[in-house]
Design a protein around this motif. Structure first.
Motif, short mmCIF file in Angstrom:
data_model
loop_
_atom_site.label_atom_id
_atom_site.label_comp_id
_atom_site.label_asym_id
_atom_site.label_seq_id
_atom_site.Cartn_x
_atom_site.Cartn_y
_atom_site.Cartn_z
N PRO A 1 -25.57 8.41 10.48
CA PRO A 1 -25.07 7.86 9.20
C PRO A 1 -26.11 7.95 8.09
O PRO A 1 -25.76 8.00 6.93
N LYS B 1 -29.79 6.27 15.19
CA LYS B 1 -28.64 5.45 15.60
C LYS B 1 -27.83 6.21 16.66
O LYS B 1 -27.94 7.43 16.76
N GLN C 1 -22.05 5.55 17.82
CA GLN C 1 -21.22 4.56 17.14
C GLN C 1 -21.90 4.03 15.88
O GLN C 1 -21.49 3.02 15.30
N GLY C 2 -22.96 4.70 15.44
CA GLY C 2 -23.67 4.27 14.24
C GLY C 2 -24.48 3.00 14.46
O GLY C 2 -24.85 2.33 13.50
N ARG C 3 -24.75 2.66 15.69
CA ARG C 3 -25.51 1.44 15.97
C ARG C 3 -26.97 1.76 16.23
O ARG C 3 -27.31 2.77 16.85
N ASP C 4 -27.85 0.86 15.79
CA ASP C 4 -29.24 0.87 16.23
C ASP C 4 -29.31 -0.09 17.39
O ASP C 4 -29.27 -1.31 17.20
N MET D 1 -31.68 -0.70 19.42
CA MET D 1 -32.94 -1.44 19.53
C MET D 1 -32.86 -2.73 18.71
O MET D 1 -33.18 -3.81 19.17
N LEU D 2 -32.41 -2.59 17.45
CA LEU D 2 -32.30 -3.74 16.55
C LEU D 2 -31.05 -4.57 16.82
O LEU D 2 -30.97 -5.70 16.39
N ASP D 3 -30.07 -3.94 17.48
CA ASP D 3 -28.73 -4.49 17.56
C ASP D 3 -28.13 -4.65 16.16
O ASP D 3 -27.67 -5.72 15.77
N ALA D 4 -28.15 -3.57 15.41
CA ALA D 4 -27.56 -3.54 14.07
C ALA D 4 -26.47 -2.48 14.06
O ALA D 4 -26.57 -1.49 14.77
N PRO D 5 -25.41 -2.66 13.25
CA PRO D 5 -25.16 -3.79 12.35
C PRO D 5 -24.82 -5.07 13.13
O PRO D 5 -24.60 -5.03 14.34
N ALA D 6 -24.78 -6.18 12.43
CA ALA D 6 -24.52 -7.47 13.06
C ALA D 6 -23.81 -8.36 12.05
O ALA D 6 -23.74 -8.03 10.86
N GLY D 7 -23.30 -9.48 12.53
CA GLY D 7 -22.67 -10.43 11.62
C GLY D 7 -23.69 -11.03 10.66
O GLY D 7 -24.89 -11.04 10.94
N ILE D 8 -23.23 -11.49 9.51
CA ILE D 8 -24.13 -12.23 8.61
C ILE D 8 -23.52 -13.61 8.43
O ILE D 8 -22.34 -13.82 8.73
#
Lengths: 591, 591
Positions: free
Chosen positions: B229, B557, B560-563, B565-572
């Motif tokens: 992404p 990433k 699925q466009g996820r990191d 390691m960071l577990d991102a994206p995530a809820g805010i």
């Protein structure tokens, strides 16, 4: 190629050559049967000339050229009869054979000159035209050169530039993140990084012992003047080093920049000052040391003479303004009003004028006799002809007010020459700041900043007074009164990190939630490390002798965080909102 | 400094020196009363040795060291008795006096070796440990070096690196933008740039006639394998140039990279091929020309022999696979199944085997006699021992299937050596693509791409057939069958631009709404210009001889466009949503 030469290239030695140039029409003027055209490109200006009698048709074409037309011309280089020694091409002109208009231009909304007639707002909207002006071009050239020199220096020092991600995870601590909704992960958001801090520490854990990056950072803050929601840092980190190694490495980088960009050799080591001394002597954690006028504390000296304001004050200090004894009463009154403005915040100001004849005149003559005024003058190393300005109140607040007054007097007396450079390291900041409201300590930098090794006992003490005295192993790089860089040695010891979280009042679960994955990374062999980051926009502005950064950014945003050229931010359509699973609750505004 | 030398630095000439090293414990082993430790840092591995009989206490300490412990050691360099000539430090070892553990490590979840025992998923989660492995370190070193060489080359060519903004305005055309809600401007959004295309064209309008930037770009697309992404481009633009100037400039850049990064001198001009020829001969707009096996069209030759499949086909073409006549019937059947997979999409395959004795064997012997098979072999320049593979169907689709088959055969026969480099320019793409569904033309690149000068008459024609034949003044840089760069000469003439919008079916109001501010900018004297952008991640991977880009990005990433390691994206949290005036309509997912 539409040209054989640029508009900054031709010299007398080229006389006789047939050339093709292309560029923008800066101006045209007719004089005695000749038409002169100044043709401009990125590299300079070349004078073109058409002789009406020799080629009336061409002369007519030349006459139709408007400002900012883009043209390609062919002609022969000739020596000028009246030379212009202010520009490098000033000894020649090009006698034209042909003119081809590559593109016409409507009349620009402001003049494309060093000093434009356009206001800030219109120049921002037409930024692409403002960027044609010399001062902005010089600014961006300087910026390119600085970035290139930074990279060359750090590459030679075996630093690797490593790109870190821009779509990361929001962290609850610190300034506000910009967030980016994820379409593929409904209800979830990426965050844009405020800095690559976490990543550079992970790169140290990964063994990349010299990292740097010239990198964009993002902060969704209420914007003050001269702050940008996106800004650029020179971000650096090193492993197996102590503070001294970092300061030496980046002092070297700064010296290389001064030498290769500005042609200045800075001799010797940059001065270093502790945070405590910076506050005591300059009333600022980023002192401008291009001039003296240091603050002297007078608390003990002036108390007990019946002047209630001083007697009740926890702190009294002053600055001695050389040669300002000439200031009239009116000028001093005006200064007094100036320090009473909320931005400075003093309650009042006392002056002592050291007259040329050795006598003194003060606003508190009633309480202090000539000997006492002489003692103050001596304490402040004041000379006849100087003006002493004294403020009092709580220590830190008063020192800061004196610092602000000092800068103001420096400006008024012309002591802050933008072409003089006085770099400085400020060290030994407090590690922790106590907040009365929440009754807890906050990290002055961030929770990974190490205490100084010699303060480790105090750091593990339970007494608040001890903890308040712990110095951080941190440092700021200050140039001409502006903080340009800052960094620290990081904690790499698990026990110290655990203690830090304890001091900051985080439970283990809190710490795990907030910093879990970096704490986890540190369990796998973290080396001792530290780093620094420089504000690149401001660094460039200072090198250009300017105070504002806006001219050093090609497409900056205004104080409301808007790009007025693009008209961004803007609404997006419902389809996009739906794809992102978002609904706007923004109040509807009449446009 | 925690070290006097790095772990890659010591040589036999250093024997006798007292040194201090710091790094990670790669492994320890005991042998005949000695403990050997391999100490690793970014620069290499150095063997440390402790003699049990000489220092039993130190030996005990050494015995306690676990994998990935961070240690500082002091000792004396000595010549090794059994040398290791696979590593540069292999002639020496360091006989230790002291060991200090700087940080312990828990046991890593996979081995830190060139070939790790960890799977993709666990290595992604512990990316900071995966990055310790040699192949990834080499990849990031290569990337750093390539970026540095690109900058050096372009700086020497008077290009200026100019940073363009990341918080811009969403444009409705093209791939999806990531958007960034603005807290200060409720209900409004910034967009992250898919490329700095608009800005670089504005910089040309502004007169910065040679611009480049190594820049992050963002695309919110459904991710295919090996797409990210966020990705990095070498983005470039030049003014007052024609296509030839751009190709020459960037051919120079590529040659400089080959020379300075890989130590390879590429002689002569890079080959150039038209889009039409690329499709006809390679069935691809990004041909891999490391090997021949060109496609031959056989339509006229093989029609009219009673084989209905060919007789009904609009196009028939084949490739000649050298030396593959040995392929068994089973292998050919397997290949036939392979081309019938939906990814290739052929309906079937005909083969002609050119036997070593000069005879032929084909799956269509019934329809084609020996003379006719010989004629096919002649048309394809086949030799005895070769295998001819023939597909038929609609022209473009069949050419693409043949192109895919060609690559597959290249792979099977080992003709695609990753250490061989075959650069290529593909030019003369169609300017426009007709879409039957919406009954309109679309720009094959973007609406600012110029038609070729010689096709201008057709461009202004009203006939669909004429418009379909207009070539774009565009070019792709292809390396080993991968498109690495692409660009075009842009439209700078207002009439041509107006015609382009007309052809694309935009009303003037449409065009104004979508591209208003750039059209406006072009009214103020736009120079002729053009540019190119290189996919930097892929460029690096190809230089590293790899097909996937993930190892060339420090923190990539997943699909699925996820990191992870960071577990991102995530809820805010709700506070942040409220500040942004946003409400989530995402379906609640059970975690």
């Amino acid at each position: 190629m539409y040209r054989s030469h640029t508009c900054g290239e031709l010299r007398l030695a080229d006389a006789g050559r047939e050339v093709t140039l292309a560029g923008w029409v800066q101006r045209t003027r007719k004089m005695g049967g000749m038409t002169f055209i100044d043709l401009r490109d990125r590299y300079g200006i070349t004078q073109l000339v058409v002789d009406e009698s020799a080629s009336p048709a061409l002369n007519e074409e030349a006459g139709k050229l408007g400002r900012e037309y883009v043209v390609q011309v062919k002609g022969q280089v000739a020596e000028r009869s009246s030379k212009n020694n202010r520009i490098p091409t000033g000894e020649i002109e090009v006698q034209l054979h042909s003119i081809q208009v590559l593109n016409a231009s409507v009349v620009p909304p402001f003049t494309i000159e060093d000093d434009s007639d356009g206001g800030e707002e219109i120049r921002s909207r037409f930024r692409y035209l403002d960027l044609r002006r010399n001062p902005l071009k010089k600014a961006l050239e300087l910026r390119h050169k600085m970035a290139h020199e930074v990279r060359n220096y750090l590459d030679a020092q075996h630093f690797m530039e490593i790109e870190t991600p821009y779509l990361i995870k929001s962290t609850p601590e610190g300034a506000r993140d910009f967030v980016v909704p994820s379409r593929m992960n409904p209800g979830q958001f990426y965050a844009l990084p405020q800095s690559p801090q976490t990543f550079k520490q992970l790169l140290m854990v990964a063994g990349y012992d010299r990292y740097f990056q010239i990198v964009r950072c993002f902060r969704d803050e209420d914007l003050r003047a001269d702050r940008q929601p996106e800004f650029t840092q020179i971000d650096c980190e090193m492993s197996f080093v102590e503070r001294e190694d970092i300061l030496n490495t980046f002092e070297g980088m700064c010296k290389a920049l001064f030498k290769n960009v500005l042609g200045r050799e800075l001799e010797g080591q940059f001065p270093r000052i502790s945070y405590a001394d910076a506050m005591n002597y300059y009333g600022s954690d980023k002192p401008d040391i291009r001039f003296g006028m240091k603050i002297s504390e007078l608390t003990d000296l002036v108390k007990g003479h019946g002047f209630g304001v001083f007697d009740d004050a926890p702190y009294i200090g002053g600055i001695c303004v050389s040669g300002a004894a000439e200031y009239t009463r009116k000028q001093v009154d005006e200064l007094t009003e100036w320090v009473k403005r909320p931005q400075v915040g003093a309650k009042g100001m006392v002056y002592v004028r050291c007259n040329a004849d050795g006598s003194f005149k003060s606003s508190v003559d009633k309480f202090y006799g000539p000997e006492q005024l002489a003692a103050i003058a001596t304490a402040m190393q004041a000379q006849p002809g100087d003006l002493i300005l004294i403020l009092c109140g709580p220590r830190k607040k008063t020192q800061e007010a004196l610092g602000t007054l000092r800068i103001e007097m420096g400006n008024r007396l012309g002591l802050r020459n933008p072409e003089e450079y006085a770099p400085l390291w400020v060290c030994d900041f407090p590690l922790l700041e106590w907040d009365d409201e929440t009754q807890r300590f906050y990290a002055m930098h961030h929770p990974f900043t190490a205490p100084k090794p010699e303060d480790m006992d105090k750091f593990f003490s339970d007494k608040k007074e001890d903890l308040e005295q712990v110095c951080a192993n941190a440092y700021d790089f200050v140039l001409n009164g502006t903080e340009v860089g800052g960094g620290s040695i990081r904690i790499h010891d698990a026990q110290v990190q655990k203690r830090m979280f304890e001091v900051l009042g985080f439970s283990e679960a809190d710490a795990e939630e907030r910093f879990g994955f970096i704490i986890n990374a540190f369990r796998y062999g973290a080396p001792p490390h530290g780093g620094i980051a420089f504000g690149f926009d401001r660094f460039c502005a200072l090198f250009g002798g300017q105070e504002t950064i806006r001219d050093y950014i090609a497409f900056p945003k205004n104080n409301q965080g808007r790009d007025v050229m693009l008209d961004a931010p803007a609404g997006i359509d419902q389809v996009q909102m739906d794809e992102l699973f978002l609904e706007s609750k923004a109040p509807v505004v009449e446009q």
